[in-house]
Design an enzyme around this catalytic site. Sequence first.
Site, PDB file in Angstrom:
ATOM      1  N   CYS A   1      -5.410  -5.602   3.971  1.00 49.86           N
ATOM      2  CA  CYS A   1      -5.668  -4.493   3.222  1.00 49.86           C
ATOM      3  C   CYS A   1      -4.642  -4.262   2.041  1.00 49.86           C
ATOM      4  O   CYS A   1      -3.660  -3.406   2.432  1.00 49.86           O
ATOM      5  CB  CYS A   1      -5.776  -3.476   3.995  1.00 49.86           C
ATOM      6  SG  CYS A   1      -6.631  -1.953   2.953  1.00 49.86           S
TER       7      CYS A   1
ATOM      8  N   CYS B   1      -4.346  -0.533   1.309  1.00 49.87           N
ATOM      9  CA  CYS B   1      -3.834   0.332   2.311  1.00 49.87           C
ATOM     10  C   CYS B   1      -2.122   0.066   2.119  1.00 49.87           C
ATOM     11  O   CYS B   1      -1.411   0.829   2.237  1.00 49.87           O
ATOM     12  CB  CYS B   1      -4.286  -0.125   3.791  1.00 49.87           C
ATOM     13  SG  CYS B   1      -5.913  -0.366   3.946  1.00 49.87           S
ATOM     14  N   ASP B   2      -1.825  -1.120   1.955  1.00 49.26           N
ATOM     15  CA  ASP B   2      -0.430  -1.550   2.016  1.00 49.26           C
ATOM     16  C   ASP B   2       0.427  -2.250   0.834  1.00 49.26           C
ATOM     17  O   ASP B   2       1.606  -2.317   0.903  1.00 49.26           O
ATOM     18  CB  ASP B   2      -0.394  -2.831   3.198  1.00 49.26           C
ATOM     19  CG  ASP B   2      -0.797  -2.434   4.273  1.00 49.26           C
ATOM     20  OD1 ASP B   2      -0.474  -1.228   4.811  1.00 49.26           O
ATOM     21  OD2 ASP B   2      -1.420  -3.171   5.170  1.00 49.26           O
TER      22      ASP B   2
END
Length: 313
Positions: free
Chosen positions: A135, A138-139
């Site tokens: 992701c 997200c990261d």
Amino acid sequence: MASIHNTIIIGSGPAGYTASIYLARALLNPVQICGILQGGELMNTTEVENFPSYPDGIQGPELIYRMQRQTEKFGTTLIYENVINIDTSTFPFTVTTHNNNTYKTKSVIIATGSEAKWLGLKNEEKIKGDGLSTCATCDAYFYMNKNVLCIGGGDSAMEEAIFLSKYCKSVTVINRSNKYRASKIILQKAQNIPNISFVSNTIVKEWIINENGLSGVLVKNVVNDNEECIKCDGVFLAIGHTPNTKFLNDSIKLDKDGYILTTLNTMTSVDGIFVCGDVSSLEKNYKQAITASGSGCKAALDCEKWLELNNSN
Ligand code: NDP
């Protein structure tokens, strides 16, 4: 006679928990079948920095435990079993779990999510969330000015690469063939970004790790069999997702990728059965904890209204 529940929520990610919190607060005594392993994708996530109200971030599993405590506080019954079937041919519906327990219910909310595909290579478990991610939204932030690889050749890989290019020094897209599934427009967009480069006809053979985690990958060119090590700080896998719909056994209409289709708002093809979160065809392009929670709330409100109109006690 077995009791007939108002509603059963299947799944225990942010969509399922949000739906159960709303239905419990609506005094509908929901039953939530969480699965043997609760929590879904967030249980494989480390720091979550984009879920509003956690300015210092929160670990994925901790976010799930908090949701669980919140729904328990309002009286949701949690069951840790895997659903293997929903009989939609009679009303009330019958939900069967892996140990042959059956539950009768007037309505169902399906929130079983989808699972990112992984490569299944040696040492993969050790680097999940620590060098290896599925992701970028997200990261990516954790890879500011770093060199990363993005594996895949579909729309997701291109979206991930474009997103990563804003944070990372370099993004190398590795595709196992020279054919890209991605739509031309998004592929061209990625190709025009200076810090994104493309390596075709190449598969990942091995994760190279040291005491600090992932340090590179061993890849092989499938045309000439040449192998090389590519150093990197992180790898983002974008090789597709599998929606968790097998247990439906064709009782509910799915789209061509296996995600659950909706008719009116969050209602599925079966009256009284609702869907939310990543397993919904409406949500499959978002796959964020916050969008899953939002759709869980919508499914709960739709279900509550449906029970009001159809509930004969
Ligand atoms: P896709 O199935 O479209 O693409 C998966 C990619 O991963 C392919 O390049 C595939 O290669 C590769 N792949 C699969 N398995 C492996 C493996 N084991 N090793 C290496 N590579 C592998 O998945 P996406 O997630 O990209 O897209 C799913 C759906 O969602 C599509 O319909 C897409 O259009 C849609 N989508 C739409 C978006 C948008 O409109 N903004 C954004 C993201 C997704 P190969 O081609 O060789 O099989």
